[in-house]
Design a protein around this motif. Structure first.
Motif, PDB file in Angstrom:
ATOM      1  N   ASN A 428       3.245  -0.756  -2.518  1.00 47.33           N
ATOM      2  CA  ASN A 428       2.123  -0.123  -3.237  1.00 47.33           C
ATOM      3  C   ASN A 428       1.083  -1.110  -3.759  1.00 47.33           C
ATOM      4  O   ASN A 428       0.238  -0.732  -4.580  1.00 47.33           O
ATOM      5  CB  ASN A 428       2.606   0.734  -4.419  1.00 47.33           C
ATOM      6  CG  ASN A 428       3.632   1.771  -4.037  1.00 47.33           C
ATOM      7  OD1 ASN A 428       3.948   1.932  -2.858  1.00 47.33           O
ATOM      8  ND2 ASN A 428       4.157   2.473  -5.006  1.00 47.33           N
ATOM      9  N   HIS A 447      -2.611   1.623  -6.580  1.00 48.57           N
ATOM     10  CA  HIS A 447      -2.112   2.640  -5.657  1.00 48.57           C
ATOM     11  C   HIS A 447      -0.704   3.072  -6.074  1.00 48.57           C
ATOM     12  O   HIS A 447       0.088   2.269  -6.587  1.00 48.57           O
ATOM     13  CB  HIS A 447      -2.077   2.088  -4.228  1.00 48.57           C
ATOM     14  CG  HIS A 447      -3.432   2.003  -3.588  1.00 48.57           C
ATOM     15  ND1 HIS A 447      -4.189   3.113  -3.297  1.00 48.57           N
ATOM     16  CD2 HIS A 447      -4.165   0.931  -3.178  1.00 48.57           C
ATOM     17  CE1 HIS A 447      -5.327   2.733  -2.733  1.00 48.57           C
ATOM     18  NE2 HIS A 447      -5.336   1.418  -2.653  1.00 48.57           N
ATOM     19  N   VAL A 448      -0.379   4.344  -5.810  1.00 51.82           N
ATOM     20  CA  VAL A 448       0.953   4.851  -6.139  1.00 51.82           C
ATOM     21  C   VAL A 448       1.720   5.223  -4.867  1.00 51.82           C
ATOM     22  O   VAL A 448       2.700   5.955  -4.914  1.00 51.82           O
ATOM     23  CB  VAL A 448       0.866   6.072  -7.090  1.00 51.82           C
ATOM     24  CG1 VAL A 448       0.343   5.637  -8.440  1.00 51.82           C
ATOM     25  CG2 VAL A 448      -0.007   7.171  -6.499  1.00 51.82           C
ATOM     26  N   GLY A 449       1.264   4.693  -3.742  1.00 51.49           N
ATOM     27  CA  GLY A 449       1.942   4.870  -2.466  1.00 51.49           C
ATOM     28  C   GLY A 449       1.729   3.639  -1.624  1.00 51.49           C
ATOM     29  O   GLY A 449       0.928   2.750  -1.968  1.00 51.49           O
ATOM     30  N   SER A 467      -4.533   4.107   1.373  1.00 52.51           N
ATOM     31  CA  SER A 467      -3.124   4.236   1.013  1.00 52.51           C
ATOM     32  C   SER A 467      -2.562   5.617   1.347  1.00 52.51           C
ATOM     33  O   SER A 467      -3.301   6.576   1.603  1.00 52.51           O
ATOM     34  CB  SER A 467      -2.963   3.968  -0.492  1.00 52.51           C
ATOM     35  OG  SER A 467      -1.705   4.362  -0.972  1.00 52.51           O
ATOM     36  N   ASP A 469      -1.310   7.347  -0.846  1.00 51.60           N
ATOM     37  CA  ASP A 469      -1.554   8.191  -2.025  1.00 51.60           C
ATOM     38  C   ASP A 469      -2.855   8.985  -1.927  1.00 51.60           C
ATOM     39  O   ASP A 469      -3.316   9.548  -2.922  1.00 51.60           O
ATOM     40  CB  ASP A 469      -1.528   7.349  -3.304  1.00 51.60           C
ATOM     41  CG  ASP A 469      -2.693   6.356  -3.393  1.00 51.60           C
ATOM     42  OD1 ASP A 469      -3.599   6.406  -2.538  1.00 51.60           O
ATOM     43  OD2 ASP A 469      -2.675   5.520  -4.314  1.00 51.60           O
ATOM     44  N   GLU A 492      -2.751  11.304   3.522  1.00 52.05           N
ATOM     45  CA  GLU A 492      -2.666   9.851   3.671  1.00 52.05           C
ATOM     46  C   GLU A 492      -3.890   9.276   4.397  1.00 52.05           C
ATOM     47  O   GLU A 492      -4.410   9.885   5.331  1.00 52.05           O
ATOM     48  CB  GLU A 492      -1.399   9.482   4.447  1.00 52.05           C
ATOM     49  CG  GLU A 492      -0.124  10.038   3.817  1.00 52.05           C
ATOM     50  CD  GLU A 492       1.106   9.717   4.644  1.00 52.05           C
ATOM     51  OE1 GLU A 492       1.096   8.680   5.333  1.00 52.05           O
ATOM     52  OE2 GLU A 492       2.075  10.487   4.578  1.00 52.05           O
TER      53      GLU A 492
END
Length: 519
Positions: A428, A447-449, A467, A469, A492
């Motif tokens: 991430n 980013h959270v992904g 990302s 996210d 995505e």
């Protein structure tokens, strides 16, 4: 009844806390340090510029150093060039971010008694503004968008490849599709423009490479057949290496081979065999060397004229996912000067002049201390990144091992000025590294992904990332902080590209829509 204001949002509270922290951290420069002697050296040639100059420590800021250096070079106020300054300290390269005191004197690298030798590199004169809004969302593709690329000369044209077996060319100024490139029978995994913008090449899971005329959207002859599995990556021959009007293209495949095609006669020049697993990425260097990265954990260097193996670089412990060259942007744009005035580019008239200008731009970009130096960076599933100098005598040993990511590293890229490396990972985060010695600089978190890829702006001051996210984020690479958060995609984001003139960012992903972002 008095108006009750809503409580501040999390973003507002964070901004206030940062301002308060910055105000507390104000570190004034002592007035009793006197002067320090500074000697400027051109990083590309290693030659000194003018004599050593005594500068008051309190006034030795980056802005004043730029003024001083421009004065030593005889540039008037209209010709002033922005510079980046670095100081070599015991094998470590230190960036002068604010002033000499905080960067060099306070950490104890040297004292005011010594002459400080500063290396300088010119930065882009034009400044790219951070994209902040989605100017167009263009539907049309029937499946996820897997690749996107702007034309080499301007931001007006962009090509995308999709899982619906087609590629599309868009007019980004009006936000409309121009041509649909139909012919492939499976996913289009990669699409790229030739350096002179006259041809678009696409590689697909149907094991073929196809060439297209971007002006009409029509195929240029039959598909290039030879691979027995899908095509992962494409690389055009640098424009300044062309001979006798030939235009060559390298394609890497899951079948563990790389094929070099003559795109005029549609024949195979060479088949590069030696890898034992899928070849994930191919790059064609400005000195005529082809670089390939493979899932057999190795990187191989090939002679493009003979089709023979030069050397094998084997330090990674898992699949090598991606590689990048320090000269990628200048090879991509050839004789096109990236600036905002794309309508008034000084394009050479004859073929020989175009080749000469492309060669001059490459040599200017690749010259360090008077030598052509093309750096290579590789990213792997072993969580590491290696920095190489493949043209040096000890080329089989890496210059540095870049550690810090906690999961697989999916993508790496050099900044256009060749001073920074950005790595995108499934942990991430994006990490920034010094491209000269591999020294760690910043971790960009937000980013959270997983971060699939990132791309620098042409002036090397900004970075955009895409990302899982569903967001794009624009980062200030000097400060290592988030500049803009760009939500908008509904799923995505697989592909992102910053146009060579800096005006736009193009992105695509699982939601099947192409989005154009501007300032």
């Amino acid at each position: 009844m008095a108006t009750v204001f809503p409580p501040p949002s999390k973003r507002q509270r964070t901004a206030v806390a940062e301002i308060a922290r910055d105000q507390q951290d104000v570190d004034t420069i002592p007035n009793n340090l006197g002067s320090v002697r500074i000697h400027f050296f051109d990083q590309s040639t290693g030659k000194p510029t003018g004599p050593p100059v005594a500068v008051p420590v309190a006034d030795a800021t980056v802005k004043n150093l730029e003024l001083l250096l421009n004065t030593l070079q005889g540039n008037d106020a209209t010709e002033r060039v922005p510079y980046r300054f670095t100081f070599g300290a015991g094998g470590q390269v230190v960036d002068i971010v604010n002033d000499i005191y905080r960067a060099v004197l306070k950490p104890g690298f040297t004292t005011t008694e010594d002459t400080i030798s500063l290396q300088y590199t010119p930065q882009a004169i034009f400044r790219v503004r951070a994209v902040s809004r989605c100017s167009a969302s263009i539907p049309g593709h029937g499946e996820a968008i897997l690749t996107t690329s702007f034309a080499s000369s301007s931001s007006s044209r962009m090509v995308t490849g999709s899982g619906d077996s087609t590629a599309r060319i868009f007019d980004t100024d009006t936000g409309t599709p121009l041509h649909t490139l139909k012919g492939h029978t499976s996913w289009v995994l990669v699409a790229c423009w030739s350096p002179d913008d006259t041809t678009v090449a696409t590689g697909s899971m149907d094991n073929t490479v196809r060439l297209w005329d971007p002006a009409t959207g029509q195929p240029l002859g039959q598909p290039l057949k030879g691979h027995t599995k899908w095509v992962n990556s494409l690389a055009w021959e640098p424009y300044h290496l062309r001979q006798n009007s030939t235009c060559r293209l390298a394609s890497s495949s899951k079948d563990a081979t790389v094929r070099i095609w003559d795109t005029v006669s549609k024949r195979i020049d060479h088949v590069l065999t030696g890898h034992k697993n899928s070849v994930s990425c191919v790059r064609w260097g400005g000195t005529g060397t082809i670089y390939t990265a493979s899932h057999d954990k190795t990187i191989k260097l090939w002679d493009s004229s003979k089709g023979t193996l030069i050397s094998t670089l084997s330090s990674h412990a898992h699949w090598v996912n991606h590689l990048a060259l320090s000269t990628d942007l200048v090879l991509r744009t050839a004789y096109h000067e990236p600036n905002h005035n794309t309508d008034h580019q000084n394009i050479p008239a004859t073929e020989a002049q175009k080749i000469e200008k492309a060669k001059q731009r490459f040599e200017k970009s690749a010259t360090i201390n008077g030598q052509i130096t093309e750096r290579l960076v590789t990213a792997s599933d072993d969580f590491t990144i290696y920095l190489w100098s493949p043209l040096s005598p000890s080329s089989t040993k890496p210059l540095a091992r870049l550690l810090g990511h906690q999961k697989q590293v999916n993508h790496v890229t050099f900044s256009p000025d060749g001073t920074l490396i950005a790595s995108s990972s499934f942990d991430n985060s994006i990490k920034l590294w010094n491209a000269r010695d591999g020294h760690f600089l910043h971790t960009l978190r937000g980013h959270v992904g997983p971060v699939y890829m990132s791309c620098f702006s042409p002036d090397s001051r900004l970075l955009v990332s895409g990302s899982k996210d569903t967001t794009l984020k624009v980062w200030d690479v000097r400060m290592g902080k988030l500049r803009e958060d760009l939500p908008g995609h509904r799923d995505e984001v697989f592909a992102v590209d910053w146009s060579p003139d800096g005006r736009m960012v193009g992105s695509g992903g699982k939601d099947r829509a192409v989005r154009i972002w501007r300032h």
